[in-house]
Write an enzyme that holds these catalytic residues in place. Structure first.
Site, mmCIF file in Angstrom:
data_model
loop_
_atom_site.group_PDB
_atom_site.id
_atom_site.type_symbol
_atom_site.label_atom_id
_atom_site.label_comp_id
_atom_site.label_asym_id
_atom_site.label_seq_id
_atom_site.Cartn_x
_atom_site.Cartn_y
_atom_site.Cartn_z
ATOM 1 N N LYS A 63 0.837 -1.192 0.000
ATOM 2 C CA LYS A 63 0.000 0.000 0.000
ATOM 3 C C LYS A 63 0.884 1.260 0.000
ATOM 4 C CE LYS A 63 -0.888 1.112 4.878
ATOM 5 N NZ LYS A 63 -0.935 2.557 4.914
ATOM 6 N N LYS A 118 -0.048 -10.236 11.435
ATOM 7 C CA LYS A 118 0.215 -10.241 12.871
ATOM 8 C C LYS A 118 -0.423 -11.468 13.518
ATOM 9 C CE LYS A 118 0.737 -5.239 13.322
ATOM 10 N NZ LYS A 118 2.132 -5.254 13.762
ATOM 11 N N HIS A 144 -6.180 -0.993 7.306
ATOM 12 C CA HIS A 144 -5.985 -1.785 8.526
ATOM 13 C C HIS A 144 -7.270 -1.944 9.343
ATOM 14 C CE1 HIS A 144 -1.923 -1.417 7.417
ATOM 15 N NE2 HIS A 144 -1.638 -0.307 8.052
ATOM 16 N N LYS A 161 -2.618 10.035 15.656
ATOM 17 C CA LYS A 161 -1.201 10.233 15.971
ATOM 18 C C LYS A 161 -1.072 11.128 17.198
ATOM 19 C CE LYS A 161 0.800 9.460 11.410
ATOM 20 N NZ LYS A 161 1.625 8.328 11.874
#
Length: 482
Positions: A145, A179, A237, A331
Site C-alpha cells: 500500500k 500479525k 488496517h 497520531k
C-alpha cells in the site's frame, strides 16, 4: 509452472534500498532463512534507483539486519547475504528492464515480485516487466500500500496490474493481517465452541477498535498530508480488522472462502450519518513527559488534514443489527496500542441484586500491539462471609501469547506474508473486490466531510483526541477502553 501452484525460487524486491526493505523485508527474509523456512535455492534480487554492486548491496543489507533484527535471529547471516544480488533500475525507463531480467535469470520454479514503490510507478513498472518478459504464468506480483487515494485511482492501479497478472497471481499486502494476534482472532472465534454462539447482536453490546500511535509525521510529511488518518489507517488496517471481527464463519480456511466472507461485511457497511464521525489534528503537547510540536509546526504550514478520526459504524446484516462498532485512530496519542474490545451485554437478570451486589458485563480485549494478548473479564465473588451482602468483582483471565507459547519466536508480520507470497497462499492478502468496497465506503465519508465543510478539531498531543470523540461514544452510554 502455471497458476499459483508453484513455490518461487526467485524473489525480486523493488524499492530494495527503502525504509520498508531495511526495517521489515530484509529482516523478515533473514529470519526465515535462519529458521530454514525458505528453500536453499531461493535467490533474492534487489532493485532500486541507487547505483550499487552486489557486494555493496550485501553490505547495505548487513547494516540493516544488524540494526533491525535481533542477534539471536540472525543465524547463518553469511549464507543469507549470499542469496542477495542487486540491479540498479530507473523504473520509468523501459531500457533498464532487459538488464534486470538478465539479473533475475531463468527461475526453475517461478518468480515472486514485491513492489514497494510509489503508486505512480506501478503502471510503468508493469509495462517494463511485460517488456522484459517478467510477467508470465510463472510470475506472481505483490503490491504494498497505498493502493490509490480513492476508488478511481485504486481502480487505475488495479487495472494496470491486472493487464499483466490475473487475480490469482496478485497479492495485495495489508501487514496487519500478518500479525499473530490478528490471525488468532479467527482461531478464537472458529476453534472454540463457547464464542461463536454468542458472537452476535443478542449477546454483544458494541465493539471498539483502536489504533493509537504516539509518533507524529516521522519523515512521511508529503504522503501523510495528502492522505490523513482516514485513508492511511481506516481504509485498510481498521476495516480489515472490522471485517475479521464481523465476518460469518467461512466454509474452510482458504483464500477464497475467507475473503468471500470479509467482502460481504465490507459491502454491508452502512453509510455513515452526519455526526457519526469526529476528526482532529494534534497541537503541541507532551508524550511521555517530552514536549512535542503540533502538526502544523512539523508540517511547516497550516493544513486541514486530519491526524485523528473516530467513527461510529454499523454493519447492516442479521448478525450485527443494532450493534455499533466504534473505530478510532490517531497520531500523538498517549500510548501506542492496537486493540479490539468486544463488550458483551449485561446478564438478563441479576440474582445477586437483592444482596447488594453490582455487576459489570463481560468484556473481551484482544491486544495486537505492542503486546499480543487476550483478556476476558469475568465476574467473581469477593472472598468473605457476606454478612452485609455479596460483593462481586471483575476478574481478568489473561492469555499472554508469548508466555502461552514459550520457545516460539515473536515473528515480524512480514515473515508470514513473504513466505505466503513465495509459496502462493493468498489467504492473508486482500482481494480487489475488498479494496474497492473499502474505498467506496471511505469516499462517501470524505465527500460528506467536504459537503459539511468539516474541519479537524484541535487536540493536545498526549491526549486521547478531541473531546467530541469521547462524546461520540458517551452519548450512547459507552466509554472508550483506555
Amino acid at each position: 509452472m502455471t497458476g499459483t501452484g508453484f513455490t518461487a525460487d526467485r524473489l525480486l524486491l523493488f524499492g530494495a534500498t527503502g525504509d520498508l526493505s531495511q526495517r521489515m523485508l530484509l529482516p523478515s527474509l533473514c529470519a526465515l532463512h535462519a529458521d530454514e523456512l525458505i528453500d536453499p535455492d531461493l535467490k533474492i534480487i534487489g532493485t532500486a534507483r541507487s547505483d550499487m554492486s552486489d557486494h555493496e548491496f550485501r553490505n547495505f543489507a548487513r547494516e540493516a539486519l544488524e540494526k533491525y533484527l535481533p542477534a539471536e535471529r540472525r543465524g547463518g547471516l553469511a549464507g543469507f547475504l549470499n542469496r542477495l544480488s542487486y540491479q540498479q533500475l530507473d523504473a520509468t525507463q523501459l531500457a533498464g528492464y532487459d538488464e534486470l531480467a538478465k539479473k533475475v535469470g531463468e527461475p526453475k520454479q517461478g518468480l515472486a515480485i514485491f513492489l514497494s514503490t510509489a503508486p505512480s510507478l506501478f503502471e510503468p513498472t508493469i509495462k517494463g516487466l511485460q517488456h522484459a518478459g517478467l510477467d508470465g504464468a510463472h510470475v506472481r506480483m505483490c503490491l504494498e500500500k497505498p493502493l490509490g487515494t480513492d476508488l478511481g485511482s485504486s481502480c487505475e492501479i488495479n487495472d494496470a496490474v491486472s493487464a499483466a497478472f490475473p487475480e490469482d497471481r496478485i497479492f495485495r499486502i495489508d501487514h496487519y493481517l500478518g500479525k499473530e494476534t490478528v490471525q488468532n482472532l479467527l482461531a478464537l472465534r472458529f476453534a472454540n465452541i463457547m464464542f461463536e454462539p454468542i458472537w452476535n447482536a443478542a449477546h454483544i453490546d458494541h465493539v471498539q477498535i483502536t489504533v493509537a500511535e504516539t509518533v507524529g509525521l516521522e519523515g512521511r510529511v508529503a504522503f501523510y498530508d495528502d492522505a490523513g488518518a482516514l485513508r492511511d489507517m481506516v481504509q485498510n488496517h481498521m476495516l480489515q480488522l472490522l471485517a475479521l471481527v464481523a465476518m460469518e464463519p467461512p466454509g474452510s480456511f482458504d483464500a477464497t472462502a475467507v475473503r468471500d466472507e470479509k467482502v460481504k461485511v465490507l459491502r454491508a457497511l452502512r453509510q455513515v450519518a452526519t455526526g457519526e464521525t469526529v476528526t482532529g489534528q494534534y497541537r503541541a503537547g507532551a508524550i511521555g513527559g517530552k514536549a512535542v510540536p503540533g502538526y502544523d509546526e512539523e508540517l511547516g504550514k497550516a493544513s486541514d488534514t486530519e491526524t485523528f478520526v473516530a467513527i461510529k459504524v454499523h454493519v447492516d446484516n442479521w448478525r450485527w443489527k443494532g450493534v455499533p462498532f466504534y473505530l478510532r485512530t490517531g497520531k500523538r496519542l498517549p500510548q501506542r496500542v492496537t486493540e479490539i474490545v468486544v463488550q458483551f451485554r449485561f446478564v438478563p437478570h441479576s440474582i445477586f441484586a437483592g444482596k447488594g451486589a453490582t455487576m459489570q458485563p463481560n468484556r473481551l480485549v484482544i491486544g495486537i500491539q505492542p503486546e499480543e494478548n487476550i483478556t476476558l473479564s469475568l465476574m467473581s465473588k469477593v472472598p468473605g462471609l457476606d454478612r452485609e451482602g455479596i460483593r462481586l468483582r471483575q476478574v481478568p483471565l489473561d492469555i499472554s501469547m508469548p508466555d502461552a507459547f514459550v520457545g516460539q519466536h515473536r515473528r515480524i508480520a512480514y515473515e508470514r506474508l513473504l513466505l505466503d507470497l513465495i509459496e502462493g497462499d493468498q489467504t492473508l492478502f486482500v482481494r480487489r473486490d475488498e479494496v474497492e468496497a473499502q474505498w467506496r465506503w471511505i469516499d462517501v465519508i470524505r465527500a460528506g466531510w467536504r459537503a459539511e465543510g468539516l474541519a479537524p478539531k484541535p487536540y493536545t498531543a498526549g491526549s486521547w483526541g478531541p473531546s467530541a470523540a469521547i462524546a461520540l461514544a458517551e452519548r450512547d452510554g459507552v466509554s472508550w477502553h483506555e
